[in-house]
Write a protein that holds these residues in place. Structure first.
Motif, PDB file in Angstrom:
ATOM      1  N   ILE A  13     -11.883 -13.427  -2.576  1.00 22.92           N
ATOM      2  CA  ILE A  13     -13.023 -12.564  -2.250  1.00 22.92           C
ATOM      3  C   ILE A  13     -12.669 -11.655  -1.072  1.00 22.92           C
ATOM      4  O   ILE A  13     -12.953 -10.464  -1.090  1.00 22.92           O
ATOM      5  CB  ILE A  13     -14.278 -13.412  -1.934  1.00 22.92           C
ATOM      6  CG1 ILE A  13     -14.769 -14.085  -3.209  1.00 22.92           C
ATOM      7  CG2 ILE A  13     -15.369 -12.556  -1.303  1.00 22.92           C
ATOM      8  CD1 ILE A  13     -15.851 -15.117  -2.985  1.00 22.92           C
ATOM      9  N   PHE A  14     -12.026 -12.203  -0.042  1.00 23.48           N
ATOM     10  CA  PHE A  14     -11.626 -11.411   1.114  1.00 23.48           C
ATOM     11  C   PHE A  14     -10.649 -10.319   0.709  1.00 23.48           C
ATOM     12  O   PHE A  14     -10.768  -9.171   1.130  1.00 23.48           O
ATOM     13  CB  PHE A  14     -11.002 -12.301   2.189  1.00 23.48           C
ATOM     14  CG  PHE A  14     -10.446 -11.529   3.350  1.00 23.48           C
ATOM     15  CD1 PHE A  14     -11.298 -10.957   4.279  1.00 23.48           C
ATOM     16  CD2 PHE A  14      -9.079 -11.350   3.504  1.00 23.48           C
ATOM     17  CE1 PHE A  14     -10.801 -10.224   5.350  1.00 23.48           C
ATOM     18  CE2 PHE A  14      -8.571 -10.625   4.563  1.00 23.48           C
ATOM     19  CZ  PHE A  14      -9.435 -10.071   5.492  1.00 23.48           C
ATOM     20  N   THR A  15      -9.686 -10.677  -0.133  1.00 27.02           N
ATOM     21  CA  THR A  15      -8.692  -9.698  -0.582  1.00 27.02           C
ATOM     22  C   THR A  15      -9.364  -8.585  -1.358  1.00 27.02           C
ATOM     23  O   THR A  15      -9.052  -7.408  -1.177  1.00 27.02           O
ATOM     24  CB  THR A  15      -7.615 -10.385  -1.451  1.00 27.02           C
ATOM     25  OG1 THR A  15      -7.024 -11.417  -0.695  1.00 27.02           O
ATOM     26  CG2 THR A  15      -6.556  -9.405  -1.891  1.00 27.02           C
ATOM     27  N   PHE A  16     -10.306  -8.921  -2.234  1.00 32.20           N
ATOM     28  CA  PHE A  16     -11.008  -7.908  -3.010  1.00 32.20           C
ATOM     29  C   PHE A  16     -11.807  -6.988  -2.096  1.00 32.20           C
ATOM     30  O   PHE A  16     -11.746  -5.763  -2.231  1.00 32.20           O
ATOM     31  CB  PHE A  16     -11.939  -8.561  -4.036  1.00 32.20           C
ATOM     32  CG  PHE A  16     -12.731  -7.573  -4.829  1.00 32.20           C
ATOM     33  CD1 PHE A  16     -12.120  -6.811  -5.812  1.00 32.20           C
ATOM     34  CD2 PHE A  16     -14.077  -7.392  -4.592  1.00 32.20           C
ATOM     35  CE1 PHE A  16     -12.842  -5.888  -6.547  1.00 32.20           C
ATOM     36  CE2 PHE A  16     -14.802  -6.471  -5.320  1.00 32.20           C
ATOM     37  CZ  PHE A  16     -14.186  -5.719  -6.299  1.00 32.20           C
ATOM     38  N   SER A  17     -12.529  -7.545  -1.138  1.00 35.89           N
ATOM     39  CA  SER A  17     -13.334  -6.703  -0.242  1.00 35.89           C
ATOM     40  C   SER A  17     -12.437  -5.849   0.647  1.00 35.89           C
ATOM     41  O   SER A  17     -12.767  -4.713   0.969  1.00 35.89           O
ATOM     42  CB  SER A  17     -14.282  -7.548   0.593  1.00 35.89           C
ATOM     43  OG  SER A  17     -13.558  -8.368   1.480  1.00 35.89           O
ATOM     44  N   PHE A  18     -11.295  -6.371   1.045  1.00 37.86           N
ATOM     45  CA  PHE A  18     -10.367  -5.605   1.875  1.00 37.86           C
ATOM     46  C   PHE A  18      -9.795  -4.438   1.086  1.00 37.86           C
ATOM     47  O   PHE A  18      -9.701  -3.321   1.590  1.00 37.86           O
ATOM     48  CB  PHE A  18      -9.243  -6.516   2.377  1.00 37.86           C
ATOM     49  CG  PHE A  18      -8.289  -5.837   3.301  1.00 37.86           C
ATOM     50  CD1 PHE A  18      -8.687  -5.451   4.571  1.00 37.86           C
ATOM     51  CD2 PHE A  18      -6.991  -5.576   2.909  1.00 37.86           C
ATOM     52  CE1 PHE A  18      -7.808  -4.832   5.438  1.00 37.86           C
ATOM     53  CE2 PHE A  18      -6.104  -4.954   3.759  1.00 37.86           C
ATOM     54  CZ  PHE A  18      -6.514  -4.580   5.019  1.00 37.86           C
ATOM     55  N   SER A  19      -9.447  -4.666  -0.172  1.00 36.97           N
ATOM     56  CA  SER A  19      -8.907  -3.577  -0.990  1.00 36.97           C
ATOM     57  C   SER A  19      -9.977  -2.519  -1.243  1.00 36.97           C
ATOM     58  O   SER A  19      -9.678  -1.334  -1.291  1.00 36.97           O
ATOM     59  CB  SER A  19      -8.346  -4.107  -2.305  1.00 36.97           C
ATOM     60  OG  SER A  19      -9.374  -4.632  -3.119  1.00 36.97           O
ATOM     61  N   GLU A  24     -12.051   2.969  -0.110  1.00 37.31           N
ATOM     62  CA  GLU A  24     -13.093   3.805   0.474  1.00 37.31           C
ATOM     63  C   GLU A  24     -12.525   4.649   1.606  1.00 37.31           C
ATOM     64  O   GLU A  24     -12.859   5.826   1.744  1.00 37.31           O
ATOM     65  CB  GLU A  24     -14.243   2.935   0.982  1.00 37.31           C
ATOM     66  CG  GLU A  24     -15.036   2.287  -0.127  1.00 37.31           C
ATOM     67  CD  GLU A  24     -16.030   1.265   0.396  1.00 37.31           C
ATOM     68  OE1 GLU A  24     -16.088   1.029   1.620  1.00 37.31           O
ATOM     69  OE2 GLU A  24     -16.756   0.691  -0.435  1.00 37.31           O
ATOM     70  N   ARG A  25     -11.670   4.049   2.406  1.00 38.49           N
ATOM     71  CA  ARG A  25     -11.059   4.772   3.531  1.00 38.49           C
ATOM     72  C   ARG A  25     -10.180   5.918   3.031  1.00 38.49           C
ATOM     73  O   ARG A  25     -10.204   7.020   3.586  1.00 38.49           O
ATOM     74  CB  ARG A  25     -10.239   3.788   4.377  1.00 38.49           C
ATOM     75  CG  ARG A  25      -9.635   4.406   5.596  1.00 38.49           C
ATOM     76  CD  ARG A  25     -10.674   4.750   6.634  1.00 38.49           C
ATOM     77  NE  ARG A  25     -10.002   5.295   7.802  1.00 38.49           N
ATOM     78  CZ  ARG A  25     -10.480   6.302   8.511  1.00 38.49           C
ATOM     79  NH1 ARG A  25     -11.635   6.837   8.217  1.00 38.49           N
ATOM     80  NH2 ARG A  25      -9.816   6.758   9.533  1.00 38.49           N
ATOM     81  N   VAL A  26      -9.421   5.661   1.967  1.00 37.79           N
ATOM     82  CA  VAL A  26      -8.580   6.703   1.383  1.00 37.79           C
ATOM     83  C   VAL A  26      -9.451   7.847   0.867  1.00 37.79           C
ATOM     84  O   VAL A  26      -9.136   9.024   1.078  1.00 37.79           O
ATOM     85  CB  VAL A  26      -7.695   6.126   0.251  1.00 37.79           C
ATOM     86  CG1 VAL A  26      -7.052   7.228  -0.572  1.00 37.79           C
ATOM     87  CG2 VAL A  26      -6.633   5.209   0.830  1.00 37.79           C
ATOM     88  N   ASP A  27     -10.557   7.514   0.205  1.00 35.01           N
ATOM     89  CA  ASP A  27     -11.469   8.551  -0.284  1.00 35.01           C
ATOM     90  C   ASP A  27     -12.016   9.386   0.865  1.00 35.01           C
ATOM     91  O   ASP A  27     -12.090  10.613   0.779  1.00 35.01           O
ATOM     92  CB  ASP A  27     -12.631   7.928  -1.069  1.00 35.01           C
ATOM     93  CG  ASP A  27     -12.198   7.404  -2.421  1.00 35.01           C
ATOM     94  OD1 ASP A  27     -11.139   7.836  -2.927  1.00 35.01           O
ATOM     95  OD2 ASP A  27     -12.931   6.563  -2.972  1.00 35.01           O
ATOM     96  N   GLN A  28     -12.403   8.724   1.950  1.00 37.71           N
ATOM     97  CA  GLN A  28     -12.922   9.444   3.113  1.00 37.71           C
ATOM     98  C   GLN A  28     -11.864  10.370   3.698  1.00 37.71           C
ATOM     99  O   GLN A  28     -12.157  11.512   4.070  1.00 37.71           O
ATOM    100  CB  GLN A  28     -13.389   8.467   4.181  1.00 37.71           C
ATOM    101  CG  GLN A  28     -14.637   7.705   3.823  1.00 37.71           C
ATOM    102  CD  GLN A  28     -14.987   6.643   4.860  1.00 37.71           C
ATOM    103  OE1 GLN A  28     -14.201   6.357   5.772  1.00 37.71           O
ATOM    104  NE2 GLN A  28     -16.153   6.045   4.713  1.00 37.71           N
ATOM    105  N   LEU A  29     -10.632   9.881   3.769  1.00 41.73           N
ATOM    106  CA  LEU A  29      -9.561  10.701   4.334  1.00 41.73           C
ATOM    107  C   LEU A  29      -9.245  11.891   3.431  1.00 41.73           C
ATOM    108  O   LEU A  29      -8.983  12.996   3.924  1.00 41.73           O
ATOM    109  CB  LEU A  29      -8.308   9.856   4.564  1.00 41.73           C
ATOM    110  CG  LEU A  29      -8.414   8.845   5.702  1.00 41.73           C
ATOM    111  CD1 LEU A  29      -7.197   7.923   5.706  1.00 41.73           C
ATOM    112  CD2 LEU A  29      -8.557   9.541   7.034  1.00 41.73           C
ATOM    113  N   GLU A  30      -9.282  11.690   2.109  1.00 38.00           N
ATOM    114  CA  GLU A  30      -9.042  12.804   1.185  1.00 38.00           C
ATOM    115  C   GLU A  30     -10.118  13.876   1.337  1.00 38.00           C
ATOM    116  O   GLU A  30      -9.821  15.072   1.331  1.00 38.00           O
ATOM    117  CB  GLU A  30      -8.992  12.306  -0.252  1.00 38.00           C
ATOM    118  CG  GLU A  30      -7.721  11.542  -0.575  1.00 38.00           C
ATOM    119  CD  GLU A  30      -7.728  10.947  -1.965  1.00 38.00           C
ATOM    120  OE1 GLU A  30      -8.812  10.811  -2.580  1.00 38.00           O
ATOM    121  OE2 GLU A  30      -6.628  10.606  -2.443  1.00 38.00           O
ATOM    122  N   LYS A  31     -11.372  13.450   1.507  1.00 38.11           N
ATOM    123  CA  LYS A  31     -12.456  14.410   1.711  1.00 38.11           C
ATOM    124  C   LYS A  31     -12.255  15.180   3.020  1.00 38.11           C
ATOM    125  O   LYS A  31     -12.474  16.385   3.071  1.00 38.11           O
ATOM    126  CB  LYS A  31     -13.807  13.692   1.733  1.00 38.11           C
ATOM    127  CG  LYS A  31     -14.244  13.204   0.384  1.00 38.11           C
ATOM    128  CD  LYS A  31     -15.558  12.448   0.472  1.00 38.11           C
ATOM    129  CE  LYS A  31     -15.938  11.847  -0.853  1.00 38.11           C
ATOM    130  NZ  LYS A  31     -17.163  11.033  -0.769  1.00 38.11           N
TER     131      LYS A  31
END
Length: 58
Positions: A13-19, A24-31
């Motif tokens: 569960i932790f691994t899934f939430s971390f990924s 989400e962070r990559v999407d924010q950076l692309e924007k």
């Protein structure tokens, strides 16, 4: 045995939430990169047509 299974469940569960947070962070950076590219084009005074062509190349 129960401890091992519960530990594996928590780690998965932790691994899934971390990924998810990384995606989400990559999407924010692309924007943000797109916003900065637009800002640079505005400052350089590039015509709108060139901006549209550049956006379509992505």
């Amino acid at each position: 045995m129960k401890k091992v299974l519960s530990t594996v469940a928590v780690l998965s569960i932790f691994t899934f939430s971390f990924s998810q947070s990384l995606e989400e962070r990559v999407d924010q950076l692309e924007k943000k990169v797109k916003q900065l590219e637009e800002r640079i084009l505005q400052l350089e005074g590039k015509p709108l047509i060139q901006r549209k062509e550049k956006n379509q190349s992505y």
